[in-house]
Motif scaffolding. Structure first.
Motif, PDB file in Angstrom:
ATOM      1  N   LEU A 113       0.809  -1.235   0.000  1.00 41.79           N
ATOM      2  CA  LEU A 113       0.000   0.000   0.000  1.00 41.79           C
ATOM      3  C   LEU A 113       0.830   1.267   0.000  1.00 41.79           C
ATOM      4  N   LYS A 114       2.047   1.174   0.541  1.00 42.93           N
ATOM      5  CA  LYS A 114       2.834   2.403   0.665  1.00 42.93           C
ATOM      6  C   LYS A 114       3.042   3.096  -0.677  1.00 42.93           C
ATOM      7  N   ALA A 115       2.929   2.359  -1.779  1.00 41.90           N
ATOM      8  CA  ALA A 115       3.160   2.967  -3.096  1.00 41.90           C
ATOM      9  C   ALA A 115       2.048   3.932  -3.484  1.00 41.90           C
ATOM     10  N   PHE A 161      11.662 -11.510   3.348  1.00 42.55           N
ATOM     11  CA  PHE A 161      12.842 -10.818   2.812  1.00 42.55           C
ATOM     12  C   PHE A 161      12.361  -9.647   1.967  1.00 42.55           C
ATOM     13  N   HIS A 162      13.185  -8.614   1.881  1.00 40.54           N
ATOM     14  CA  HIS A 162      12.928  -7.547   0.895  1.00 40.54           C
ATOM     15  C   HIS A 162      14.259  -6.842   0.686  1.00 40.54           C
ATOM     16  N   ILE A 163      14.775  -6.900  -0.527  1.00 40.53           N
ATOM     17  CA  ILE A 163      16.154  -6.428  -0.704  1.00 40.53           C
ATOM     18  C   ILE A 163      16.242  -5.003  -1.246  1.00 40.53           C
ATOM     19  N   GLY A 164      15.116  -4.437  -1.691  1.00 47.83           N
ATOM     20  CA  GLY A 164      15.182  -3.070  -2.204  1.00 47.83           C
ATOM     21  C   GLY A 164      14.107  -2.845  -3.243  1.00 47.83           C
ATOM     22  N   SER A 165      14.147  -1.670  -3.826  1.00 50.02           N
ATOM     23  CA  SER A 165      13.081  -1.252  -4.725  1.00 50.02           C
ATOM     24  C   SER A 165      13.681  -0.808  -6.061  1.00 50.02           C
ATOM     25  N   GLN A 166      12.818  -0.732  -7.087  1.00 52.61           N
ATOM     26  CA  GLN A 166      13.248  -0.344  -8.445  1.00 52.61           C
ATOM     27  C   GLN A 166      14.442  -1.212  -8.880  1.00 52.61           C
ATOM     28  N   GLY A 177       9.060  -7.269  -2.332  1.00 47.46           N
ATOM     29  CA  GLY A 177       8.713  -6.660  -3.619  1.00 47.46           C
ATOM     30  C   GLY A 177       9.975  -6.213  -4.324  1.00 47.46           C
ATOM     31  N   GLY A 178       9.893  -5.075  -5.004  1.00 53.62           N
ATOM     32  CA  GLY A 178      11.109  -4.489  -5.563  1.00 53.62           C
ATOM     33  C   GLY A 178      11.225  -4.521  -7.065  1.00 53.62           C
ATOM     34  N   LEU A 179      10.314  -5.225  -7.751  1.00 48.43           N
ATOM     35  CA  LEU A 179      10.433  -5.278  -9.218  1.00 48.43           C
ATOM     36  C   LEU A 179      10.327  -3.869  -9.795  1.00 48.43           C
ATOM     37  N   PHE A 201       4.534 -12.499  -2.405  1.00 47.42           N
ATOM     38  CA  PHE A 201       5.247 -11.343  -2.971  1.00 47.42           C
ATOM     39  C   PHE A 201       4.566 -10.084  -2.472  1.00 47.42           C
ATOM     40  N   GLU A 202       5.337  -8.993  -2.400  1.00 47.92           N
ATOM     41  CA  GLU A 202       4.770  -7.704  -1.974  1.00 47.92           C
ATOM     42  C   GLU A 202       5.154  -6.651  -3.000  1.00 47.92           C
ATOM     43  N   LEU A 203       4.343  -6.512  -4.021  1.00 49.58           N
ATOM     44  CA  LEU A 203       4.688  -5.575  -5.089  1.00 49.58           C
ATOM     45  C   LEU A 203       3.963  -4.257  -4.915  1.00 49.58           C
ATOM     46  N   GLY A 204       4.681  -3.179  -5.063  1.00 49.44           N
ATOM     47  CA  GLY A 204       4.080  -1.852  -5.006  1.00 49.44           C
ATOM     48  C   GLY A 204       4.255  -1.170  -6.351  1.00 49.44           C
ATOM     49  N   ARG A 205       5.454  -0.681  -6.565  1.00 48.71           N
ATOM     50  CA  ARG A 205       5.755   0.111  -7.751  1.00 48.71           C
ATOM     51  C   ARG A 205       5.342  -0.583  -9.059  1.00 48.71           C
ATOM     52  N   ALA A 206       5.654  -1.869  -9.169  1.00 44.75           N
ATOM     53  CA  ALA A 206       5.412  -2.568 -10.440  1.00 44.75           C
ATOM     54  C   ALA A 206       3.931  -2.553 -10.813  1.00 44.75           C
ATOM     55  N   ILE A 261       8.375  14.150  -5.123  1.00 39.79           N
ATOM     56  CA  ILE A 261       9.681  14.457  -4.512  1.00 39.79           C
ATOM     57  C   ILE A 261      10.795  13.548  -5.047  1.00 39.79           C
ATOM     58  N   ARG A 262      10.451  12.550  -5.832  1.00 38.09           N
ATOM     59  CA  ARG A 262      11.458  11.554  -6.241  1.00 38.09           C
ATOM     60  C   ARG A 262      12.682  12.155  -6.942  1.00 38.09           C
ATOM     61  N   PRO A 263      12.513  13.080  -7.895  1.00 37.53           N
ATOM     62  CA  PRO A 263      13.719  13.636  -8.533  1.00 37.53           C
ATOM     63  C   PRO A 263      14.623  14.359  -7.518  1.00 37.53           C
ATOM     64  N   LEU A 313      14.771  13.848  -4.228  1.00 36.97           N
ATOM     65  CA  LEU A 313      15.267  12.979  -3.155  1.00 36.97           C
ATOM     66  C   LEU A 313      16.223  11.903  -3.665  1.00 36.97           C
ATOM     67  N   TYR A 314      15.918  11.337  -4.810  1.00 33.73           N
ATOM     68  CA  TYR A 314      16.740  10.216  -5.323  1.00 33.73           C
ATOM     69  C   TYR A 314      17.415  10.550  -6.646  1.00 33.73           C
ATOM     70  N   GLN A 315      17.327  11.780  -7.083  1.00 32.99           N
ATOM     71  CA  GLN A 315      17.831  12.157  -8.410  1.00 32.99           C
ATOM     72  C   GLN A 315      17.225  11.231  -9.468  1.00 32.99           C
ATOM     73  N   ALA A 373       3.400   5.509  -8.404  1.00 37.88           N
ATOM     74  CA  ALA A 373       3.950   4.911  -7.184  1.00 37.88           C
ATOM     75  C   ALA A 373       4.866   5.908  -6.507  1.00 37.88           C
ATOM     76  N   TYR A 374       4.723   6.073  -5.201  1.00 41.57           N
ATOM     77  CA  TYR A 374       5.588   6.959  -4.418  1.00 41.57           C
ATOM     78  C   TYR A 374       5.554   8.393  -4.954  1.00 41.57           C
ATOM     79  N   GLY A 375       4.397   8.782  -5.488  1.00 40.74           N
ATOM     80  CA  GLY A 375       4.186  10.160  -5.926  1.00 40.74           C
ATOM     81  C   GLY A 375       3.281  10.829  -4.917  1.00 40.74           C
ATOM     82  N   VAL A 425       1.597   9.682  -2.488  1.00 40.58           N
ATOM     83  CA  VAL A 425       1.780   9.286  -1.074  1.00 40.58           C
ATOM     84  C   VAL A 425       2.925  10.031  -0.401  1.00 40.58           C
ATOM     85  N   MET A 426       3.876  10.514  -1.171  1.00 38.41           N
ATOM     86  CA  MET A 426       5.025  11.206  -0.574  1.00 38.41           C
ATOM     87  C   MET A 426       4.894  12.722  -0.713  1.00 38.41           C
ATOM     88  N   ALA A 427       3.728  13.176  -1.146  1.00 39.58           N
ATOM     89  CA  ALA A 427       3.530  14.619  -1.334  1.00 39.58           C
ATOM     90  C   ALA A 427       3.524  15.323   0.021  1.00 39.58           C
TER      91      ALA A 427
END
Ligand code: LLP
Length: 381
Positions: free
Chosen positions: A46-48, A185-190, A225-227, A263-268, A302-304, A306-308, A360-362, A364-366
């Motif tokens: 849901l966080k996405a 387990f969850h190793i990261g995103s994108q 997740g992370g795909l 699986f826990e997919l958000g962004r994908a 905020i993604r550009p 925060l994460y370039q 995703a992460y738009g 929600v992070m506003a």
């Protein structure tokens, strides 16, 4: 295509998020089709994006919910997810959030530390109940993604490190109000290089062996997740390659009979269906470039900053010959920039600009920094 909706987009006050529900449904059909081949269970992270019409689609597609706060659990259940398909993750669950989740009798708590286990046991005991738990293990696998969204390295705050597991198993024998049903387990995103997931499978297999050698049978393995999605070509690749993703896990995970994979997919699932739609307020000549100043900024996406991170920027109004622009927002921060030296058709005040792959992460992070109004959501059907 987003351009097909141009007339409708022109009718709304900017900035706003536009969600293409048709694309969302196609994405969900595809993810279900590929996951069902192996009887894999997909939870939506849901966080996405937590907008109700989006959650309604997730429920209709038969997905479970991966939540990281009490409010996300509440929103998920209100939106129609059954509590027995809700998991609760997070490195810092508060007592109030844990109590709420216990009252809802959710499917599983993904626990991230020995201290959390002790507290959860205590709170479950107070309610005279038993909480189902999965241990989130830090597999020390590099996801080769941005350092802010890498989670599975030992230096990260997430999960229980492998050397702590013997003590945690001993501890669990004393905790009568917890029932261990899985590992997480969850190793990261994108993550776009699928070999990171292959390395994860190898580590999961090793952990499975270890648990079996300690006479612990696990009902489910949750691989997180992370795909990743294609931020560069949203029109050409609107739906991630779920076929390759799930078939890799099917090929490399060694499962025991009856074991389920989650699986826990958000962004994908939601990134490509959303765009941030904005209007050009001003054009300003700089020393070496033109600035296109938009009415959307880092407060909406905020993604550009925060994460370039790269988001494709399109001028939906102009067909003129191209020029280079720094596309920026109105906020008093130099990092409030969506893209530097972006090639766009000649851009003028009032042109409609789409910043793609913002589902995703738009929203929600506003934030409301500078006391900005919250951007509205528009659903395209
Ligand atoms: N499961 C866990 C335990 C997670 O921490 C996350 C994301 C997910 C699942 C979903 O990951 P996804 O499939 O969406 O990659 N704000 C950042 C992304 C942060 C991701 C945090 N955890 C961004 O805009 O890129």
């Amino acid at each position: 295509m987003l351009k097909d909706y141009l007339q409708e987009l022109e009718q709304h006050p900017t900035p706003f998020f536009a969600y293409d529900l048709k694309l969302l449904r196609q994405t969900l059909q595809q993810v279900k089709k590929e996951a069902d081949k192996y009887n894999f269970q997909v939870h939506y992270a849901l966080k996405a994006n937590t907008n109700s019409p989006i959650l309604t689609e997730m429920v209709a597609a038969g997905l479970g919910a991966d939540c990281v706060s009490g409010n996300e659990i509440r929103r998920a259940i209100e939106s129609g997810f059954s509590p027995d398909h809700v998991v609760f993750a997070g490195v810092g669950k508060s007592d109030a959030e844990i109590n709420f989740a216990l009252e809802q009798d959710i499917f599983c708590f993904n626990c991230e530390s020995s201290h959390e286990l002790a507290v959860l046991n205590e709170l479950a005991a107070e309610k005279n109940t038993v909480a189902r738990i999965a241990l989130r293990i830090n597999p020390n696998v590099n996801a080769n993604t941005h350092k802010y969204i890498t989670t599975g390295l030992e230096e990260n705050k997430f999960g229980i490190n492998s050397w702590e597991l013997p003590d945690v198993l001993k501890q669990l024998q004393q905790l009568q109000h917890l029932r261990l049903i899985g590992i997480h387990f969850h190793i990261g995103s994108q993550i776009t290089d699928l070999s990171a997931f292959r390395n994860l499978c190898t580590r999961v297999n090793e952990f499975q062996e270890w648990f079996l050698s300690h006479n612990v049978a696990l009902e489910h393995i949750n691989v997180g997740g992370g795909l990743g999605v294609d931020y560069y070509h949203p029109e050409e690749h609107p739906i991630p390659d779920f076929e390759a993703y799930f078939s890799l896990f099917n090929q490399f995970l060694e499962l025991r009979p009856g074991q389920q994979v989650h699986f826990e997919l958000g962004r994908a699932l939601v990134a490509q269906c959303g765009s941030l739609i904005s209007k050009v307020l001003y054009i300003k000549k700089g020393m070496t470039t033109n600035f296109a100043i938009l009415d959307a900024g880092m407060t909406e996406l905020i993604r550009p900053a925060l994460y370039q991170s790269y988001h494709k920027i399109e001028n939906m109004s102009s067909q003129l010959s191209e020029d280079k622009y720094d596309v920026v927002g109105p906020i008093c921060e130099s990092s409030d920039c969506f893209g530097k030296a972006v090639m766009l058709p000649e851009t003028n005040r009032g042109d409609l600009i789409a910043i793609r792959t913002a589902g995703a992460y738009g929203e929600v992070m506003a934030s409301q920094y500078n006391l900005r109004d919250k951007a509205q959501a528009v659903y395209l059907n």
